[in-house]
Design a protein around this motif. Structure first.
Motif, PDB file in Angstrom:
ATOM      1  N   PRO A 105      -0.308  -7.195  -2.197  1.00  0.00           N
ATOM      2  CA  PRO A 105      -1.309  -6.126  -2.135  1.00  0.00           C
ATOM      3  C   PRO A 105      -0.721  -4.833  -1.568  1.00  0.00           C
ATOM      4  N   SER A 106      -1.150  -3.715  -2.129  1.00  0.00           N
ATOM      5  CA  SER A 106      -0.779  -2.403  -1.601  1.00  0.00           C
ATOM      6  C   SER A 106      -1.763  -1.997  -0.514  1.00  0.00           C
ATOM      7  N   ALA A 107      -1.460  -0.881   0.167  1.00  0.00           N
ATOM      8  CA  ALA A 107      -2.389  -0.363   1.171  1.00  0.00           C
ATOM      9  C   ALA A 107      -3.736  -0.035   0.535  1.00  0.00           C
ATOM     10  N   ASP A 108      -3.703   0.454  -0.707  1.00  0.00           N
ATOM     11  CA  ASP A 108      -4.950   0.761  -1.410  1.00  0.00           C
ATOM     12  C   ASP A 108      -5.738  -0.513  -1.696  1.00  0.00           C
ATOM     13  N   ASP A 109      -5.039  -1.595  -2.047  1.00  0.00           N
ATOM     14  CA  ASP A 109      -5.715  -2.879  -2.279  1.00  0.00           C
ATOM     15  C   ASP A 109      -6.404  -3.369  -0.999  1.00  0.00           C
ATOM     16  N   ILE A 110      -5.722  -3.229   0.137  1.00  0.00           N
ATOM     17  CA  ILE A 110      -6.302  -3.670   1.413  1.00  0.00           C
ATOM     18  C   ILE A 110      -7.540  -2.839   1.734  1.00  0.00           C
ATOM     19  N   ASN A 111      -7.441  -1.520   1.537  1.00  0.00           N
ATOM     20  CA  ASN A 111      -8.598  -0.660   1.801  1.00  0.00           C
ATOM     21  C   ASN A 111      -9.775  -1.037   0.916  1.00  0.00           C
ATOM     22  N   LYS A 112      -9.513  -1.276  -0.372  1.00  0.00           N
ATOM     23  CA  LYS A 112     -10.603  -1.618  -1.290  1.00  0.00           C
ATOM     24  C   LYS A 112     -11.245  -2.948  -0.916  1.00  0.00           C
ATOM     25  N   SER A 113     -10.433  -3.891  -0.432  1.00  0.00           N
ATOM     26  CA  SER A 113     -10.987  -5.202  -0.076  1.00  0.00           C
ATOM     27  C   SER A 113     -11.905  -5.118   1.141  1.00  0.00           C
ATOM     28  N   ASN A 114     -11.754  -4.064   1.944  1.00  0.00           N
ATOM     29  CA  ASN A 114     -12.590  -3.883   3.136  1.00  0.00           C
ATOM     30  C   ASN A 114     -13.679  -2.835   2.965  1.00  0.00           C
ATOM     31  N   ASN A 115     -13.664  -2.132   1.842  1.00  0.00           N
ATOM     32  CA  ASN A 115     -14.587  -1.013   1.635  1.00  0.00           C
ATOM     33  C   ASN A 115     -15.867  -1.502   0.955  1.00  0.00           C
ATOM     34  N   PRO A 116     -17.022  -1.416   1.621  1.00  0.00           N
ATOM     35  CA  PRO A 116     -18.273  -1.877   0.999  1.00  0.00           C
ATOM     36  C   PRO A 116     -18.705  -1.043  -0.200  1.00  0.00           C
ATOM     37  N   LEU A 117     -18.044   0.100  -0.441  1.00  0.00           N
ATOM     38  CA  LEU A 117     -18.376   0.935  -1.586  1.00  0.00           C
ATOM     39  C   LEU A 117     -17.438   0.706  -2.772  1.00  0.00           C
ATOM     40  N   THR A 118     -16.556  -0.282  -2.680  1.00  0.00           N
ATOM     41  CA  THR A 118     -15.678  -0.606  -3.804  1.00  0.00           C
ATOM     42  C   THR A 118     -16.497  -1.196  -4.954  1.00  0.00           C
ATOM     43  N   ILE A 167     -13.492   0.197  11.475  1.00  0.00           N
ATOM     44  CA  ILE A 167     -12.171   0.795  11.332  1.00  0.00           C
ATOM     45  C   ILE A 167     -11.174  -0.323  11.069  1.00  0.00           C
ATOM     46  N   MET A 168     -10.304  -0.102  10.084  1.00  0.00           N
ATOM     47  CA  MET A 168      -9.275  -1.066   9.698  1.00  0.00           C
ATOM     48  C   MET A 168      -7.920  -0.355   9.737  1.00  0.00           C
ATOM     49  N   TYR A 169      -6.931  -1.002  10.321  1.00  0.00           N
ATOM     50  CA  TYR A 169      -5.596  -0.418  10.417  1.00  0.00           C
ATOM     51  C   TYR A 169      -4.612  -1.355   9.725  1.00  0.00           C
ATOM     52  N   ASN A 170      -3.979  -0.867   8.655  1.00  0.00           N
ATOM     53  CA  ASN A 170      -3.123  -1.706   7.836  1.00  0.00           C
ATOM     54  C   ASN A 170      -1.782  -1.982   8.508  1.00  0.00           C
ATOM     55  N   LEU A 171      -1.333  -3.224   8.370  1.00  0.00           N
ATOM     56  CA  LEU A 171      -0.074  -3.686   8.929  1.00  0.00           C
ATOM     57  C   LEU A 171       0.830  -4.179   7.797  1.00  0.00           C
ATOM     58  N   ALA A 214       0.450  -7.169   4.242  1.00  0.00           N
ATOM     59  CA  ALA A 214      -0.973  -7.241   3.892  1.00  0.00           C
ATOM     60  C   ALA A 214      -1.845  -7.776   5.020  1.00  0.00           C
ATOM     61  N   PHE A 215      -1.375  -7.721   6.258  1.00  0.00           N
ATOM     62  CA  PHE A 215      -2.230  -7.970   7.412  1.00  0.00           C
ATOM     63  C   PHE A 215      -2.895  -6.655   7.821  1.00  0.00           C
ATOM     64  N   TYR A 216      -3.964  -6.752   8.575  1.00  0.00           N
ATOM     65  CA  TYR A 216      -4.604  -5.544   9.095  1.00  0.00           C
ATOM     66  C   TYR A 216      -5.374  -5.876  10.372  1.00  0.00           C
ATOM     67  N   ILE A 253      -8.476 -11.705  -2.184  1.00  0.00           N
ATOM     68  CA  ILE A 253      -9.008 -12.623  -1.179  1.00  0.00           C
ATOM     69  C   ILE A 253      -8.759 -11.996   0.179  1.00  0.00           C
ATOM     70  N   ASN A 254      -9.773 -11.948   0.995  1.00  0.00           N
ATOM     71  CA  ASN A 254      -9.698 -11.297   2.305  1.00  0.00           C
ATOM     72  C   ASN A 254     -10.213 -12.280   3.362  1.00  0.00           C
ATOM     73  N   LEU A 255      -9.327 -12.682   4.263  1.00  0.00           N
ATOM     74  CA  LEU A 255      -9.667 -13.620   5.330  1.00  0.00           C
ATOM     75  C   LEU A 255      -9.531 -12.903   6.666  1.00  0.00           C
ATOM     76  N   PHE A 256     -10.523 -13.066   7.561  1.00  0.00           N
ATOM     77  CA  PHE A 256     -10.430 -12.386   8.854  1.00  0.00           C
ATOM     78  C   PHE A 256     -11.126 -13.164   9.949  1.00  0.00           C
ATOM     79  N   ALA A 257     -10.734 -12.871  11.179  1.00  0.00           N
ATOM     80  CA  ALA A 257     -11.399 -13.382  12.380  1.00  0.00           C
ATOM     81  C   ALA A 257     -11.418 -12.251  13.403  1.00  0.00           C
ATOM     82  N   GLU A 258     -12.597 -11.997  13.998  1.00  0.00           N
ATOM     83  CA  GLU A 258     -12.756 -10.850  14.902  1.00  0.00           C
ATOM     84  C   GLU A 258     -13.604 -11.222  16.117  1.00  0.00           C
ATOM     85  N   PRO A 259     -12.982 -11.504  17.263  1.00  0.00           N
ATOM     86  CA  PRO A 259     -13.748 -11.665  18.500  1.00  0.00           C
ATOM     87  C   PRO A 259     -14.455 -10.356  18.859  1.00  0.00           C
TER      88      PRO A 259
END
Length: 266
Positions: free
Chosen positions: A26-39, A187-191, A194-196, A232-238
């Motif tokens: 995935p590119s940075a644009d792919d990561i942004n789109k996977s997290n963007n509710p307006l995609t 807010i999402m910060y790309n690493l 394809a981690f963020y 596919i976007n997998l996350f965990a956020e305390p």
């Protein structure tokens, strides 16, 4: 927290071993789109809040999971995104025990507004249906309101916010009035690889009672893109609540999710 780190690592490894990723990842644009509710892509999300500590209820826990479907369309010639959420909730009883059941289904239809700045915006109606299977897991009220979204994709990641307001207009007259605003800054910060990093706490304000709570989070996500174009976007956020008024709100919780986005047919 360490338990969820282990679960996240195990799921990441399992997905990596069982998926056929697109060449280059995935590119940075792919990561942004996977997290963007307006995609504008078809979406299917499985998400859960594991609530480990509750104000006013010492040593009690709760859980709120939900399935969410996202469908873009151009009804009437206007680009829009329809999103439906079906919750399943476990809430503690007093003085002991708990109740589980489906919650109130909510639906919003966001109309995408034109923009030349790169910042995406949308606004539309918001509906809540009293579909809960138990009194404890829903409001018993039909609700109508408004939803708004803003999202700013950047080279480093994504920022934005979701706002909804809802007020009941029908339903069980013996149940409390619903008059609630919800704000979810994210807010999402790309690493690399394809981690963020992510933060997406949902702030709730009850205008009827004056109660509110404001959690903030810091989590980790990972995105895969398949050769088919599916992401596919997998996350965990305390998340920790930094300000609140009233009991029954989460003091500490973990937000986990597995999201899928599917490309639209040509």
């Amino acid at each position: 927290m360490f338990t969820w780190v282990k679960i996240f690592a195990t799921l990441s490894l399992a997905i990596s071993l069982t998926t056929h990723a697109a060449e280059g990842g995935p590119s940075a644009d792919d990561i942004n789109k996977s997290n963007n509710p307006l995609t504008p892509m078809l979406g299917l999300n499985f998400q859960d809040y594991i609530i480990s500590s509750i104000y006013g209820m010492p040593n009690r826990e709760a859980n709120q999971g939900f399935v969410r479907g996202v469908m873009p369309s151009k009804m009437g010639g206007y680009p829009q995104i329809l999103r439906m959420t079906i919750p399943y909730t476990t809430v503690p009883n007093m003085p002991s025990g708990s109740t589980s059941g489906t919650g109130d289904i909510n639906l919003f239809d966001i109309f995408l507004l034109p923009s030349s700045s790169g910042i995406q915006t949308g606004v539309g109606p918001y509906l809540v249906f009293p579909t809960a299977s138990k009194d404890e897991t829903g409001s018993g009220k039909w609700q109508l309101g408004i939803s708004g979204l803003v999202a700013g994709p950047e080279t480093w990641g994504l920022w934005g916010a979701l706002l909804t307001y809802q007020h009941d207009f029908a339903g069980d007259a013996d149940r409390p009035t619903v008059n609630v605003a919800v704000v979810q800054p994210f807010i999402m910060y790309n690493l690399p690889h394809a981690f963020y990093l992510r933060s997406a706490g949902i702030w709730q304000f009850n205008w009827q009672t004056g109660n509110y709570y404001m959690p903030i989070g810091l989590g980790l996500g990972k995105v895969w893109k398949l050769e088919s174009g599916t992401t596919i976007n997998l996350f965990a956020e305390p998340q920790w609540t930094i300000a609140h008024q009233g009991d029954g709100f989460a003091e500490y919780q973990t937000y986990v999710g597995l999201n899928f986005q599917f490309p639209l047919g040509k």
